[in-house]
Design an enzyme around this catalytic site. Structure first.
Site, mmCIF file in Angstrom:
data_model
loop_
_atom_site.group_PDB
_atom_site.id
_atom_site.type_symbol
_atom_site.label_atom_id
_atom_site.label_comp_id
_atom_site.label_asym_id
_atom_site.label_seq_id
_atom_site.Cartn_x
_atom_site.Cartn_y
_atom_site.Cartn_z
ATOM 1 N N GLY A 29 2.685 2.440 10.705
ATOM 2 C CA GLY A 29 3.627 3.545 10.533
ATOM 3 C C GLY A 29 4.408 3.894 11.782
ATOM 4 O O GLY A 29 5.080 4.920 11.827
ATOM 5 N N HIS B 72 -9.430 1.175 5.154
ATOM 6 C CA HIS B 72 -8.136 1.390 5.819
ATOM 7 C C HIS B 72 -8.329 2.370 6.985
ATOM 8 O O HIS B 72 -9.133 3.303 6.890
ATOM 9 C CB HIS B 72 -7.121 1.944 4.820
ATOM 10 C CG HIS B 72 -5.728 1.963 5.368
ATOM 11 N ND1 HIS B 72 -5.293 2.955 6.212
ATOM 12 C CD2 HIS B 72 -4.711 1.098 5.234
ATOM 13 C CE1 HIS B 72 -4.038 2.691 6.566
ATOM 14 N NE2 HIS B 72 -3.661 1.575 5.980
ATOM 15 N N GLU C 189 -6.686 4.803 7.959
ATOM 16 C CA GLU C 189 -6.489 6.216 7.611
ATOM 17 C C GLU C 189 -7.748 6.790 6.953
ATOM 18 O O GLU C 189 -8.092 7.951 7.164
ATOM 19 C CB GLU C 189 -5.252 6.371 6.703
ATOM 20 C CG GLU C 189 -3.966 6.204 7.515
ATOM 21 C CD GLU C 189 -2.766 5.737 6.722
ATOM 22 O OE1 GLU C 189 -2.785 5.784 5.478
ATOM 23 O OE2 GLU C 189 -1.788 5.295 7.362
ATOM 24 N N SER D 251 3.647 -1.913 10.240
ATOM 25 C CA SER D 251 5.093 -1.974 10.435
ATOM 26 C C SER D 251 5.725 -3.305 10.043
ATOM 27 O O SER D 251 6.675 -3.770 10.688
ATOM 28 C CB SER D 251 5.452 -1.602 11.891
ATOM 29 O OG SER D 251 5.082 -0.258 12.150
ATOM 30 N N GLU E 296 -5.093 -4.843 10.810
ATOM 31 C CA GLU E 296 -4.111 -3.777 10.961
ATOM 32 C C GLU E 296 -4.366 -3.030 12.266
ATOM 33 O O GLU E 296 -5.172 -2.082 12.289
ATOM 34 C CB GLU E 296 -4.198 -2.803 9.788
ATOM 35 C CG GLU E 296 -3.915 -3.433 8.443
ATOM 36 C CD GLU E 296 -3.337 -2.428 7.459
ATOM 37 O OE1 GLU E 296 -2.254 -2.694 6.930
ATOM 38 O OE2 GLU E 296 -3.951 -1.375 7.246
ATOM 39 N N ASN F 285 0.874 -1.173 0.000
ATOM 40 C CA ASN F 285 0.000 0.000 0.000
ATOM 41 C C ASN F 285 0.911 1.223 0.000
ATOM 42 O O ASN F 285 1.502 1.550 1.021
ATOM 43 C CB ASN F 285 -0.883 -0.044 1.261
ATOM 44 C CG ASN F 285 -1.676 1.231 1.472
ATOM 45 O OD1 ASN F 285 -1.761 2.082 0.590
ATOM 46 N ND2 ASN F 285 -2.259 1.364 2.656
ATOM 47 N N TRP F 286 1.001 1.848 -1.170
ATOM 48 C CA TRP F 286 1.924 2.989 -1.280
ATOM 49 C C TRP F 286 1.390 4.248 -0.617
ATOM 50 O O TRP F 286 2.110 5.240 -0.514
ATOM 51 C CB TRP F 286 2.198 3.296 -2.758
ATOM 52 C CG TRP F 286 3.115 2.333 -3.425
ATOM 53 C CD1 TRP F 286 3.709 1.218 -2.882
ATOM 54 C CD2 TRP F 286 3.569 2.406 -4.785
ATOM 55 N NE1 TRP F 286 4.490 0.598 -3.824
ATOM 56 C CE2 TRP F 286 4.425 1.301 -4.991
ATOM 57 C CE3 TRP F 286 3.335 3.288 -5.838
ATOM 58 C CZ2 TRP F 286 5.050 1.062 -6.227
ATOM 59 C CZ3 TRP F 286 3.949 3.053 -7.061
ATOM 60 C CH2 TRP F 286 4.795 1.952 -7.245
ATOM 61 N N LYS F 287 0.116 4.265 -0.266
ATOM 62 C CA LYS F 287 -0.507 5.482 0.281
ATOM 63 C C LYS F 287 -0.260 6.646 -0.694
ATOM 64 O O LYS F 287 -0.304 6.426 -1.897
ATOM 65 C CB LYS F 287 0.007 5.759 1.696
ATOM 66 C CG LYS F 287 -0.130 4.490 2.566
ATOM 67 C CD LYS F 287 0.053 4.725 4.015
ATOM 68 C CE LYS F 287 -0.093 3.397 4.760
ATOM 69 N NZ LYS F 287 0.043 3.527 6.190
HETATM 70 P P1 PGA Z 1 3.013 0.522 7.543
HETATM 71 O O1 PGA Z 1 1.515 0.688 6.974
HETATM 72 O O2 PGA Z 1 3.541 -0.777 6.954
HETATM 73 O O3 PGA Z 1 3.753 1.704 7.039
HETATM 74 O O4 PGA Z 1 2.907 0.436 9.023
HETATM 75 C C1 PGA Z 1 0.670 -0.407 6.811
HETATM 76 C C2 PGA Z 1 -0.672 0.051 6.285
HETATM 77 O O5 PGA Z 1 -1.147 1.114 6.707
HETATM 78 O O6 PGA Z 1 -1.296 -0.638 5.440
#
Ligand code: PGA
Length: 256
Positions: free
Chosen positions: A173, A96, A98, A212, A167, A10-12
């Site tokens: 993150g 997600h 976010e 992470s 998650e 997931n590149w965001k």
């Molecule tokens: P991260 O993000 O690997 O940077 O913790 C995972 C995600 O939000 O899918």
């Protein structure tokens, strides 16, 4: 060997189309010939055509990070499942944390998106997970169960098109992943909830761990029996580290 492990990136909100092309030039040779894993990259919308073109013929898949629930219409700034399909997406990440936290997505909205994406033939990766506060209050299972039940409401008979990403919000993150045995415990719980919805369909769902994940911890997480893949944010942005995670998956797939 059973089903392939899903190694999803997931590149965001990272990378331009040009950076996308450069990424795949380096990434594809590193993962060529890996067996036992399905590799998926979910870049920002504007990078999808470049990504789809770059991965053509490689076996690597592309997916969206979100979509709207309508097919088309007056929804400024939104992208529909049909549009994702048209640019070569096979998957879409939905719910997600976010999106939930920063963009106000409720379980009801996430559910509408899930229904619509499935109707369009996309495979859905539904994200669920508790915040630190919820974990510390002993609410992990309650939160995860609610997100699953509401998110998958009305599509319980379509679980073969669904993957779930566990998650924990506190692990995203932060550099602090869940301990493998803690992830395993929640993954087992997720399977138990899915089995109650649809015993046969539940067996087809891959429950991924996200938060992470890095080359250093991927093997320990993926070696847990109920961890059927990973959803990788930060570490998917560098071809070498994402390929190292995929390679760890390929090693472990032989043992699962
Ligand atoms: P991260 O993000 O690997 O940077 O913790 C995972 C995600 O939000 O899918």
């Amino acid at each position: 060997m059973g089903e392939k492990l899903l190694i999803a990136g997931n590149w965001k909100m990272h990378k331009t189309p040009q950076e996308t092309r450069e990424y795949f030039e380096r990434f594809l040779p590193l993962v060529e010939g890996l067996e036992g894993v399905e590799i998926l990259v979910c870049p920002p919308f504007v990078d999808l055509p470049a990504a789809a073109e770059a991965v053509a013929g490689s076996g690597v898949k592309v997916g969206g990070q979100n979509c709207h629930y309508e097919k088309e219409g007056p929804y400024t700034g939104e992208v529909s499942p049909r549009m994702l399909r048209a640019v070569g997406c096979e998957f879409v990440i939905l719910g997600h944390s976010e999106r939930r936290r920063l963009f106000g997505e409720t379980d009801e909205v996430v559910n509408k998106k899930v229904v619509s994406a499935l109707e369009e033939g996309l495979r859905v990766i539904l994200c669920v997970g508790e915040t630190l506060e919820e974990r510390e209050s002993g609410l992990t299972f309650t939160v995860v169960e609610t997100q699953l039940k509401l998110g998958l409401s009305g599509v319980e008979d379509r679980l073969e098109m669904v993957e779930v990403a566990y998650e924990p919000v506190w692990a995203i993150g932060t550099g602090v992943a869940a301990r493998p045995e803690d992830a395993e415990e929640v993954h087992r719980f997720i399977y138990s909830v899915l089995e109650k919805m649809n015993p046969e369909g539940a067996k087809r769902v891959r429950v991924l761990y996200g938060g992470s994940v890095k080359p250093e911890n991927a093997e320990a997480l993926l070696s847990q029996p109920s961890v059927k893949g990973v959803l990788v944010g930060g570490a998917s942005l560098k071809p070498e580290s994402f390929a190292a995670i995929a390679a760890a998956g390929a090693r472990l797939a032989r043992l699962k």
